[in-house]
Design a protein around this motif. Structure first.
Motif, mmCIF file in Angstrom:
data_model
loop_
_atom_site.group_PDB
_atom_site.id
_atom_site.type_symbol
_atom_site.label_atom_id
_atom_site.label_comp_id
_atom_site.label_asym_id
_atom_site.label_seq_id
_atom_site.Cartn_x
_atom_site.Cartn_y
_atom_site.Cartn_z
ATOM 1 N N VAL A 98 1.065 -1.195 0.425
ATOM 2 C CA VAL A 98 0.361 0.271 -0.195
ATOM 3 C C VAL A 98 1.143 1.299 0.349
ATOM 4 O O VAL A 98 1.444 1.451 0.449
ATOM 5 C CB VAL A 98 -0.965 -0.082 1.041
ATOM 6 C CG1 VAL A 98 -2.485 1.001 1.467
ATOM 7 C CG2 VAL A 98 -1.763 -1.584 1.093
ATOM 8 N N LEU A 99 1.229 2.255 -1.194
ATOM 9 C CA LEU A 99 1.726 2.935 -1.417
ATOM 10 C C LEU A 99 1.157 4.526 -1.199
ATOM 11 O O LEU A 99 0.024 5.016 -1.829
ATOM 12 C CB LEU A 99 2.477 2.714 -2.690
ATOM 13 C CG LEU A 99 2.702 1.771 -3.008
ATOM 14 C CD1 LEU A 99 3.404 2.074 -4.940
ATOM 15 C CD2 LEU A 99 3.950 0.819 -1.905
ATOM 16 N N GLU A 100 2.233 5.370 -0.664
ATOM 17 C CA GLU A 100 1.658 6.808 -1.461
ATOM 18 C C GLU A 100 2.255 6.955 -2.896
ATOM 19 O O GLU A 100 3.403 7.383 -2.992
ATOM 20 C CB GLU A 100 2.222 7.561 -0.835
ATOM 21 C CG GLU A 100 2.037 8.870 -0.238
ATOM 22 C CD GLU A 100 2.753 9.986 1.211
ATOM 23 O OE1 GLU A 100 3.708 10.009 0.655
ATOM 24 O OE2 GLU A 100 2.300 9.670 2.110
ATOM 25 N N ALA A 101 1.143 7.159 -3.702
ATOM 26 C CA ALA A 101 1.837 7.576 -4.798
ATOM 27 C C ALA A 101 1.966 9.082 -5.155
ATOM 28 O O ALA A 101 1.714 9.575 -4.193
ATOM 29 C CB ALA A 101 0.593 7.573 -5.547
ATOM 30 N N ARG A 108 5.126 8.424 -11.319
ATOM 31 C CA ARG A 108 3.797 6.986 -11.384
ATOM 32 C C ARG A 108 4.188 6.294 -12.228
ATOM 33 O O ARG A 108 3.823 5.147 -12.128
ATOM 34 C CB ARG A 108 2.629 7.831 -11.401
ATOM 35 C CG ARG A 108 2.141 8.266 -10.039
ATOM 36 C CD ARG A 108 0.783 9.021 -10.246
ATOM 37 N NE ARG A 108 -0.124 9.465 -10.912
ATOM 38 C CZ ARG A 108 -0.149 10.262 -11.386
ATOM 39 N NH1 ARG A 108 0.401 11.663 -10.369
ATOM 40 N NH2 ARG A 108 -0.666 10.946 -12.550
ATOM 41 N N THR A 122 -1.525 -4.371 -10.714
ATOM 42 C CA THR A 122 -1.940 -3.128 -9.223
ATOM 43 C C THR A 122 -3.866 -3.746 -9.285
ATOM 44 O O THR A 122 -4.455 -3.852 -9.862
ATOM 45 C CB THR A 122 -2.388 -1.848 -10.048
ATOM 46 O OG1 THR A 122 -2.575 -0.803 -8.612
ATOM 47 C CG2 THR A 122 -2.520 -1.597 -11.917
ATOM 48 N N GLU A 125 -4.457 2.676 -7.495
ATOM 49 C CA GLU A 125 -3.350 3.006 -7.687
ATOM 50 C C GLU A 125 -2.404 3.062 -6.671
ATOM 51 O O GLU A 125 -0.763 3.970 -6.805
ATOM 52 C CB GLU A 125 -3.320 4.810 -7.847
ATOM 53 C CG GLU A 125 -2.450 5.584 -9.022
ATOM 54 C CD GLU A 125 -2.537 6.783 -8.983
ATOM 55 O OE1 GLU A 125 -3.077 7.714 -7.939
ATOM 56 O OE2 GLU A 125 -2.369 7.439 -9.875
ATOM 57 N N GLN A 126 -2.925 2.564 -5.269
ATOM 58 C CA GLN A 126 -1.700 2.702 -4.236
ATOM 59 C C GLN A 126 -1.321 1.654 -3.671
ATOM 60 O O GLN A 126 -0.636 0.923 -3.245
ATOM 61 C CB GLN A 126 -2.646 3.566 -2.910
ATOM 62 C CG GLN A 126 -2.310 5.098 -3.501
ATOM 63 C CD GLN A 126 -3.639 5.921 -2.159
ATOM 64 O OE1 GLN A 126 -4.633 5.405 -2.489
ATOM 65 N NE2 GLN A 126 -2.294 6.607 -0.933
ATOM 66 N N THR A 127 -2.554 0.804 -3.982
ATOM 67 C CA THR A 127 -2.560 -0.451 -3.906
ATOM 68 C C THR A 127 -2.225 -2.177 -5.175
ATOM 69 O O THR A 127 -2.451 -2.139 -5.687
ATOM 70 C CB THR A 127 -3.768 -1.150 -3.044
ATOM 71 O OG1 THR A 127 -4.462 -0.725 -2.747
ATOM 72 C CG2 THR A 127 -3.345 -2.818 -2.700
ATOM 73 N N PHE A 148 5.603 3.300 2.218
ATOM 74 C CA PHE A 148 4.264 2.303 2.053
ATOM 75 C C PHE A 148 4.687 1.319 3.409
ATOM 76 O O PHE A 148 5.578 1.423 3.763
ATOM 77 C CB PHE A 148 5.359 1.139 0.806
ATOM 78 C CG PHE A 148 6.192 1.039 1.256
ATOM 79 C CD1 PHE A 148 6.208 -0.612 1.953
ATOM 80 C CD2 PHE A 148 7.432 1.730 1.222
ATOM 81 C CE1 PHE A 148 7.516 -0.755 2.311
ATOM 82 C CE2 PHE A 148 8.825 0.355 1.164
ATOM 83 C CZ PHE A 148 9.244 -0.410 2.009
#
Length: 272
Positions: A98-101, A108, A122, A125-127, A148
């Motif tokens: 789980v990211l901070e995009a 990106r 994916t 966008e964040q997972t 993340f």
């Protein structure tokens, strides 16, 4: 074929087993049959040095470049996946990120490309999710400055539920069609190379075969068989690739040795 991408293929498929180094003159000569001009080769080399993939060194035959430890790890991992030397297993668990995009579109896209190469798909966008953890993912995200969280997850519904996750993360129908198109595109090119063909022709055709196959490193995470559809096109495509890559390998190796030895012969002649 871009010069930078071709250099990765050249170092990974031919130069890594030979010490991972080569003079500039040999790099130019080895990429010429692919239609890549000398200025493009030198520009790509300089870019790869700045990015930490290559480092300059002085060889007997003149200036050259060697792969860095970072490049060696990436090329070894790529080779294992290209030639599928490792057995694909699965313990029923996913590696979940789980990211901070990143804020910019370019960052990106770069992040998505790198995660795809490492086998992650994916969910949004964040997972991101993978069926096996990639050793370099923590380093990749740290170098990119991405915050993340990372989890190990098993689907409550077992394999049927996991298959649903896989179909959300990857478009398997599209990947399957790409494998079928790969075989259709390569078949006539490979049929044109026979025992009467020159070593240079065999080398160039094999190079293009490996280059085309390498694109699947960014498309196909090489899922375990339990999560794949029946009659998966990737299986037949892998057999096709293995057969022709092995058939053309001896002639390609002779051409590579000839190009690498040319500089040494020139040095010996000058030293007389």
């Amino acid at each position: 074929m871009q010069a930078r991408s071709a250099l990765f293929d050249l170092y990974g498929d031919h130069l890594r087993p030979r010490g991972g180094r080569a003079p500039v003159a040999a790099l130019v000569k080895l990429l010429a049959p692919l239609g890549i001009a000398p200025p493009a080769v030198r520009t790509a080399v300089s870019r790869m040095v700045r990015q930490g993939w290559l480092e300059p060194l002085r060889l007997v035959s003149g200036p050259g470049y060697s792969i860095t430890p970072k490049a060696a790890r990436r090329l070894d991992e790529a080779a294992a996946r290209i030639y599928r030397t490792g057995r694909v297993t699965w313990d029923g668990r996913f590696d979940l990120l789980v990211l901070e995009a990143p804020g910019s579109r370019r960052d990106r896209q770069r992040l998505a490309s790198n995660l795809s190469f490492l086998g992650y798909g994916t969910l949004d966008e964040q997972t991101w999710v993978a069926t096996r953890p990639a050793e370099d993912v923590d380093l990749l995200l740290a170098e990119a400055g991405i915050r993340f969280e990372r989890f190990t997850a098993a689907h409550h519904s077992g394999t049927p539920g996991a298959m649903g996750v896989v179909r959300r993360a990857w478009n398997l129908a599209e990947i399957g069609r790409a494998y079928e198109q790969f075989v259709a595109d390569q078949r006539p090119l490979l049929a044109a190379v026979t025992v009467r063909s020159s070593d240079e022709e065999a080398y160039a055709t094999r190079f293009r075969l490996v280059h085309a196959w390498r694109t699947f490193l960014f498309r196909d995470p090489q899922l375990p068989p339990a999560l794949l559809p029946e009659r998966w096109p990737g299986t037949a495509a892998a057999s096709f690739f293995d057969r022709h890559a092995a058939r053309l390998r001896p002639a390609a190796d002779r051409y590579v040795e000839q190009c690498l030895d040319a500089g040494n012969r020139l040095v010996r002649q000058k030293g007389r």
